[in-house]
Design a protein around this motif. Structure first.
Motif, mmCIF file in Angstrom:
data_model
loop_
_atom_site.group_PDB
_atom_site.id
_atom_site.type_symbol
_atom_site.label_atom_id
_atom_site.label_comp_id
_atom_site.label_asym_id
_atom_site.label_seq_id
_atom_site.Cartn_x
_atom_site.Cartn_y
_atom_site.Cartn_z
ATOM 1 N N SER A 189 0.809 -1.221 0.000
ATOM 2 C CA SER A 189 0.000 0.000 0.000
ATOM 3 C C SER A 189 0.845 1.276 0.000
ATOM 4 O O SER A 189 0.393 2.328 -0.466
ATOM 5 C CB SER A 189 -0.934 0.000 1.206
ATOM 6 O OG SER A 189 -0.198 0.015 2.410
ATOM 7 N N THR A 217 0.539 4.943 -2.155
ATOM 8 C CA THR A 217 0.696 6.297 -1.607
ATOM 9 C C THR A 217 1.716 7.095 -2.393
ATOM 10 O O THR A 217 1.484 8.257 -2.760
ATOM 11 C CB THR A 217 1.120 6.227 -0.128
ATOM 12 O OG1 THR A 217 0.138 5.497 0.610
ATOM 13 C CG2 THR A 217 1.260 7.614 0.473
ATOM 14 N N GLU A 246 -0.947 10.116 1.680
ATOM 15 C CA GLU A 246 -1.476 9.054 2.552
ATOM 16 C C GLU A 246 -2.868 9.420 3.061
ATOM 17 O O GLU A 246 -3.778 8.583 3.091
ATOM 18 C CB GLU A 246 -0.516 8.805 3.723
ATOM 19 C CG GLU A 246 -0.962 7.735 4.702
ATOM 20 C CD GLU A 246 -0.887 6.328 4.129
ATOM 21 O OE1 GLU A 246 -1.502 5.423 4.743
ATOM 22 O OE2 GLU A 246 -0.223 6.123 3.096
ATOM 23 N N GLU A 247 -3.036 10.666 3.455
ATOM 24 C CA GLU A 247 -4.339 11.128 3.934
ATOM 25 C C GLU A 247 -5.382 11.068 2.814
ATOM 26 O O GLU A 247 -6.521 10.663 3.039
ATOM 27 C CB GLU A 247 -4.220 12.557 4.479
ATOM 28 C CG GLU A 247 -5.490 13.051 5.163
ATOM 29 C CD GLU A 247 -5.325 14.423 5.781
ATOM 30 O OE1 GLU A 247 -6.351 15.057 6.073
ATOM 31 O OE2 GLU A 247 -4.171 14.865 5.962
ATOM 32 N N LYS A 302 -5.301 9.054 0.213
ATOM 33 C CA LYS A 302 -5.579 7.638 -0.043
ATOM 34 C C LYS A 302 -6.564 7.080 0.986
ATOM 35 O O LYS A 302 -7.518 6.376 0.630
ATOM 36 C CB LYS A 302 -4.281 6.829 -0.016
ATOM 37 C CG LYS A 302 -4.466 5.353 -0.329
ATOM 38 C CD LYS A 302 -3.194 4.559 -0.109
ATOM 39 C CE LYS A 302 -2.918 4.374 1.381
ATOM 40 N NZ LYS A 302 -1.746 3.507 1.635
ATOM 41 N N ASN A 303 -6.325 7.411 2.264
ATOM 42 C CA ASN A 303 -7.189 6.885 3.321
ATOM 43 C C ASN A 303 -8.614 7.419 3.215
ATOM 44 O O ASN A 303 -9.579 6.710 3.512
ATOM 45 C CB ASN A 303 -6.610 7.222 4.693
ATOM 46 C CG ASN A 303 -5.343 6.443 4.992
ATOM 47 O OD1 ASN A 303 -5.128 5.373 4.428
ATOM 48 N ND2 ASN A 303 -4.499 6.972 5.854
ATOM 49 N N LYS A 304 -8.743 8.670 2.806
ATOM 50 C CA LYS A 304 -10.061 9.306 2.780
ATOM 51 C C LYS A 304 -10.816 9.041 1.482
ATOM 52 O O LYS A 304 -12.039 8.862 1.489
ATOM 53 C CB LYS A 304 -9.915 10.818 2.995
ATOM 54 C CG LYS A 304 -11.240 11.530 3.238
ATOM 55 C CD LYS A 304 -11.009 12.981 3.649
ATOM 56 C CE LYS A 304 -12.341 13.676 3.951
ATOM 57 N NZ LYS A 304 -12.140 15.099 4.368
#
Length: 228
Positions: free
Chosen positions: A147, A151, A166-167, A169-171
């Motif tokens: 993963s 990112t 990263e933020e 991708k997570n959201k």
């Protein structure tokens, strides 16, 4: 690996000692000098040419064989791992378990192991694959993509720092599969907004996700389980 031994007891019943000996015989496989066998697991036992057996202790016969799966590891990596854990204050390392097997032990039911299941453990830098069938582990692989690569691809596509990527991708990572193309924004440092085009994120993320699953498919193809 394959092993074969003569059943040792006078009454010709398989003992645990016979099982231990045949598993030791199965370790005689060709590996390089900088590799070692981390664990060896039986795929099937064979008693007097009768294949597909699981629990053979107590069975009667003359010859015991096993087809086994040897889990091999690069010795310098294993030694460094053990040294690092011990240097952190752990007194002794009793066993090293590959991550996909640990995940399978936590997640898979006996029915899933029996019917056949592939568990894909997507980590940061690697992806682990463990395939079970008839209650046995039949294949294990560690793939060199995870993963964190997604990112980094998003960071390059949107020209942002890794932490912001990263933020994002997570959201918004689910957009990769939903194909939502629009403008989105996230808040940076509680005040500054970063607006981006999800189309670029989707293109970057989907390419890397596709690579991960292509690698998984390649491993499944090796054992004749592709598209199963």
């Amino acid at each position: 690996g394959h092993g074969a031994v003569a059943i040792s007891r006078a009454d010709q019943r398989v003992s645990q000692d016979d099982v231990d000996r045949v598993m030791e015989e199965a370790k005689a496989i060709n590996i390089t000098s900088n590799q070692e066998i981390l664990n060896i697991l039986p795929r099937e036992f064979i008693v007097d040419s009768e294949p597909g057996l699981k629990d053979v202790v107590g069975m009667k016969g003359i010859k015991l064989e096993v087809n086994a799966l040897a889990i091999c590891v690069f010795s310098p990596f294993l030694n460094k791992l053990v040294e690092t854990v011990i240097s952190a204050g752990v007194e002794k390392v009793n066993e090293v378990i590959p991550c996909p097997i640990a995940s399978a032990q936590a997640l898979l039911s006996p029915q899933q192991r029996e019917l056949g299941t592939a568990i894909i453990d997507i980590g940061a830098e690697t992806t682990g694959l463990a395939v079970y069938e008839d209650r046995n582990l039949i294949h294990l692989a560690i793939l060199p993509v995870g993963s964190a690569h997604i990112t980094r691809d998003i960071a390059i596509a949107l020209q942002v720092d890794i932490s912001i990527a990263e933020e994002i991708k997570n959201k918004f990572g689910s957009y990769i599969f939903q194909n939502k193309t629009k403008k989105e924004k996230i808040v940076i440092n509680k005040t500054e907004e970063f607006v981006f085009d999800t189309k670029k994120m989707i293109k970057a993320g989907r390419a890397r996700v596709s690579e991960i699953f292509d690698l998984v498919n390649r491993e499944l193809r090796r054992i004749g389980k592709e598209r199963k």
